[in-house]
Design a protein around this motif. Sequence first.
Motif, short mmCIF file in Angstrom:
data_model
loop_
_atom_site.label_atom_id
_atom_site.label_comp_id
_atom_site.label_asym_id
_atom_site.label_seq_id
_atom_site.Cartn_x
_atom_site.Cartn_y
_atom_site.Cartn_z
N ARG A 1 0.82 -1.22 0.00
CA ARG A 1 0.00 0.00 0.00
C ARG A 1 0.85 1.27 0.00
NH1 ARG A 1 -4.96 -1.24 4.28
NH2 ARG A 1 -5.85 -3.01 3.13
N ASP A 2 2.16 1.10 0.11
CA ASP A 2 3.07 2.24 0.04
C ASP A 2 3.34 2.51 -1.45
OD1 ASP A 2 5.14 4.07 0.11
OD2 ASP A 2 6.27 3.03 1.68
N SER A 3 2.52 3.37 -2.05
CA SER A 3 2.56 3.55 -3.50
C SER A 3 3.90 4.07 -3.99
CB SER A 3 1.43 4.48 -3.95
OG SER A 3 1.51 5.73 -3.29
N THR A 4 4.54 4.95 -3.21
CA THR A 4 5.86 5.45 -3.60
C THR A 4 6.86 4.32 -3.67
OG1 THR A 4 5.40 7.61 -2.61
CG2 THR A 4 7.72 7.05 -2.98
N TYR A 5 6.82 3.43 -2.68
CA TYR A 5 7.72 2.28 -2.63
C TYR A 5 7.44 1.32 -3.78
CZ TYR A 5 10.28 -1.67 -0.54
OH TYR A 5 11.16 -2.70 -0.31
N LEU B 1 11.57 6.76 -11.54
CA LEU B 1 12.42 7.19 -10.42
C LEU B 1 12.31 8.70 -10.18
CD1 LEU B 1 15.56 4.98 -11.06
CD2 LEU B 1 14.07 4.88 -9.06
N TYR B 2 12.19 9.48 -11.25
CA TYR B 2 11.96 10.91 -11.07
C TYR B 2 10.60 11.16 -10.41
CZ TYR B 2 16.09 12.83 -13.33
OH TYR B 2 17.39 13.21 -13.60
N LEU B 3 9.63 10.32 -10.74
CA LEU B 3 8.33 10.41 -10.10
C LEU B 3 8.45 10.11 -8.60
CD1 LEU B 3 5.26 10.74 -10.29
CD2 LEU B 3 5.10 8.31 -10.91
N VAL B 4 9.26 9.11 -8.27
CA VAL B 4 9.51 8.78 -6.86
C VAL B 4 10.16 9.97 -6.15
CG1 VAL B 4 10.92 7.33 -5.32
CG2 VAL B 4 9.66 6.29 -7.21
N LYS B 5 11.16 10.59 -6.78
CA LYS B 5 11.82 11.75 -6.18
C LYS B 5 10.82 12.87 -5.91
CE LYS B 5 15.89 13.30 -7.02
NZ LYS B 5 17.09 13.91 -7.64
N HIS B 6 9.93 13.11 -6.85
CA HIS B 6 8.92 14.16 -6.69
C HIS B 6 7.99 13.83 -5.53
CE1 HIS B 6 6.11 17.31 -7.81
NE2 HIS B 6 5.12 16.41 -7.80
N ARG B 7 7.59 12.57 -5.42
CA ARG B 7 6.69 12.17 -4.33
C ARG B 7 7.41 12.27 -2.97
NH1 ARG B 7 2.19 8.69 -6.38
NH2 ARG B 7 2.12 7.73 -4.32
N LEU B 8 8.69 11.94 -2.93
CA LEU B 8 9.45 12.04 -1.68
C LEU B 8 9.55 13.50 -1.22
CD1 LEU B 8 12.38 9.54 -2.39
CD2 LEU B 8 10.48 9.22 -0.79
N ILE B 9 9.74 14.42 -2.18
CA ILE B 9 9.78 15.86 -1.83
C ILE B 9 8.44 16.29 -1.24
CG2 ILE B 9 9.92 18.18 -2.82
CD1 ILE B 9 11.94 17.02 -4.86
N ASN B 10 7.34 15.84 -1.85
CA ASN B 10 6.02 16.19 -1.34
C ASN B 10 5.77 15.59 0.04
OD1 ASN B 10 5.37 17.69 -3.60
ND2 ASN B 10 4.30 16.00 -4.64
N GLU B 11 6.25 14.34 0.25
CA GLU B 11 6.10 13.71 1.56
C GLU B 11 6.85 14.50 2.62
OE1 GLU B 11 7.33 9.66 1.46
OE2 GLU B 11 5.79 9.04 0.04
N LYS B 12 8.09 14.90 2.30
CA LYS B 12 8.90 15.65 3.25
C LYS B 12 8.26 17.00 3.55
CE LYS B 12 13.70 17.04 4.07
NZ LYS B 12 15.07 17.07 3.50
N ARG B 13 7.72 17.64 2.52
CA ARG B 13 7.07 18.94 2.70
C ARG B 13 5.84 18.79 3.60
NH1 ARG B 13 6.06 20.40 -2.58
NH2 ARG B 13 8.18 21.21 -2.73
N SER B 14 5.10 17.71 3.39
CA SER B 14 3.89 17.47 4.20
C SER B 14 4.25 17.24 5.66
CB SER B 14 3.14 16.25 3.64
OG SER B 14 2.03 15.94 4.45
N ILE B 15 5.33 16.46 5.91
CA ILE B 15 5.78 16.19 7.29
C ILE B 15 6.21 17.50 7.95
CG2 ILE B 15 7.54 15.05 8.68
CD1 ILE B 15 7.45 12.75 6.63
N ASN B 16 6.96 18.32 7.21
CA ASN B 16 7.44 19.59 7.77
C ASN B 16 6.27 20.51 8.13
OD1 ASN B 16 10.11 18.86 7.55
ND2 ASN B 16 10.37 19.78 5.53
N ASN B 17 5.23 20.51 7.28
CA ASN B 17 4.05 21.35 7.56
C ASN B 17 3.30 20.88 8.81
OD1 ASN B 17 4.54 22.96 5.33
ND2 ASN B 17 3.18 21.79 3.96
N GLN B 18 3.26 19.55 8.98
CA GLN B 18 2.58 19.01 10.15
C GLN B 18 3.35 19.31 11.43
OE1 GLN B 18 1.98 14.82 9.48
NE2 GLN B 18 0.64 15.15 7.71
N GLN B 19 4.68 19.38 11.33
CA GLN B 19 5.50 19.62 12.51
C GLN B 19 5.64 21.11 12.83
OE1 GLN B 19 9.16 17.62 11.53
NE2 GLN B 19 8.42 15.61 12.18
N SER B 20 5.32 21.96 11.87
CA SER B 20 5.43 23.41 12.09
C SER B 20 4.37 23.87 13.09
CB SER B 20 5.26 24.17 10.78
OG SER B 20 6.27 23.80 9.87
N PRO B 21 4.72 24.77 13.99
CA PRO B 21 3.73 25.27 14.97
C PRO B 21 2.64 26.06 14.28
CG PRO B 21 5.76 26.57 15.07
CD PRO B 21 6.05 25.40 14.18
#
Length: 411
Positions: A214-218, A390-410
């Motif tokens: 179910r990990d579509s990026t993986y 693989l470029y699609l994977v890189k793009h999805r990883l950037i979006n995942e990281k951005r989403s995590i950072n937004n959730q952790q931001s106060p």
Amino acid sequence: MKRILLRYIDSFSGLSKEVWWLALITLINRAGAMVIPFLSLYLTDNLDFSLQQVGWVMTSYGLGSFFGAWLGGKLSDKIGYYKVILGSLFLTGVSFIMIQFFTSFWSICISFFILIAIADTARPAFFVALSAYSKPENKTRSLTFIRLAINLGFSAGPALGGLIIASIGYYGLFWVDGITCIIAGIVMIQTLNPKKTKELDKEVIIDNPIPAYRDSTYVIFLISLALFGFIFVQYFSTIPLYYKEIHQLTEEKIGLLLALNGALIFLFEMPLIAYLEKTSISKTGNVINGLILTGISFLLLLATPWAGILVIGMIMATLGEMIAFPFGNAFALDRAKNGRQGAYMGLYSMSFSAAHIFGHNSGMQFIANFGYDNSWLMMALIAVLGIFLLYLVKHRLINEKRSINNQQSPA
């Protein structure tokens, strides 16, 4: 020269003693795996199988590998990697000794399916063990070190196997393969018993682990690796035919070209990975570069009829392999921390089993229907598809990281 030697030795520094033992166990096991390189000869010479029957046996082999990788991932999560590897080594040893007594077509198909399924349950378990025994900062080099042990084993195995066939006969291979698997199991009991060793990279328990499928990026990443495996296996099936039929190379010269692959890996892979780890290139970026190099190696075959291009092509493909495989392994291990490691690494192993199931046969069909040049162009296009994913994977990883950072931001 002294500086080069010191740098080579330094590339092995920092690896845990458990990784060294795991590499030794792998070397013993792979050096003993000498039935496989001579399997087609054994089936045709000793059992008088037709080429079509040999093809079905190899299909059974691939399906067994696929099933074993899935089962090994499941078992690693349920009972732990140590029990899976140990059980696989001992049962594989017994299976190798037993399989020599089967001679009919269907019994060979079934027995090889079972043998390889048992043997390949250890593949995802080895990855999980390597993750546990490696310091996080050394994980990619530890993976590369295990690959080095595998390549050394595969280099020694066929040479030893040829001597055994000449002196004892094919049946000697089954006994030696079986005994070496059992010896590897005994070494593991003595050196990697959980009571005697410690895990260096403790797995973080996830409350709600993500199922690997179910990990579509993986999954997209694994599809790209399967495509890479699809084109790379051509170097051990269709490319040797090209060497012989188009460039008129003798078996001796073909053997030397194939040996160049193992020699380059032995001499340069560890220092190369140690260097690349210090750069800013991401793991997926390195896999992309590896796939680009391998794709170019097929285009080089179209560039000129000069025989020297074959050596250049082999060097390019080997560089691609040396870069893509270790960093692909490392990415999979990192991603596995989102869920159950065994299931993740089982799916990873299955992607390469699929490449073996479809790659060899499809390559032969391409050549038969479209010729060599069109087939090499097809392989380059498959590489382009893998690079796109693989470029699609890189793009999805950037979006995942951005989403995590937004959730952790106060807020």
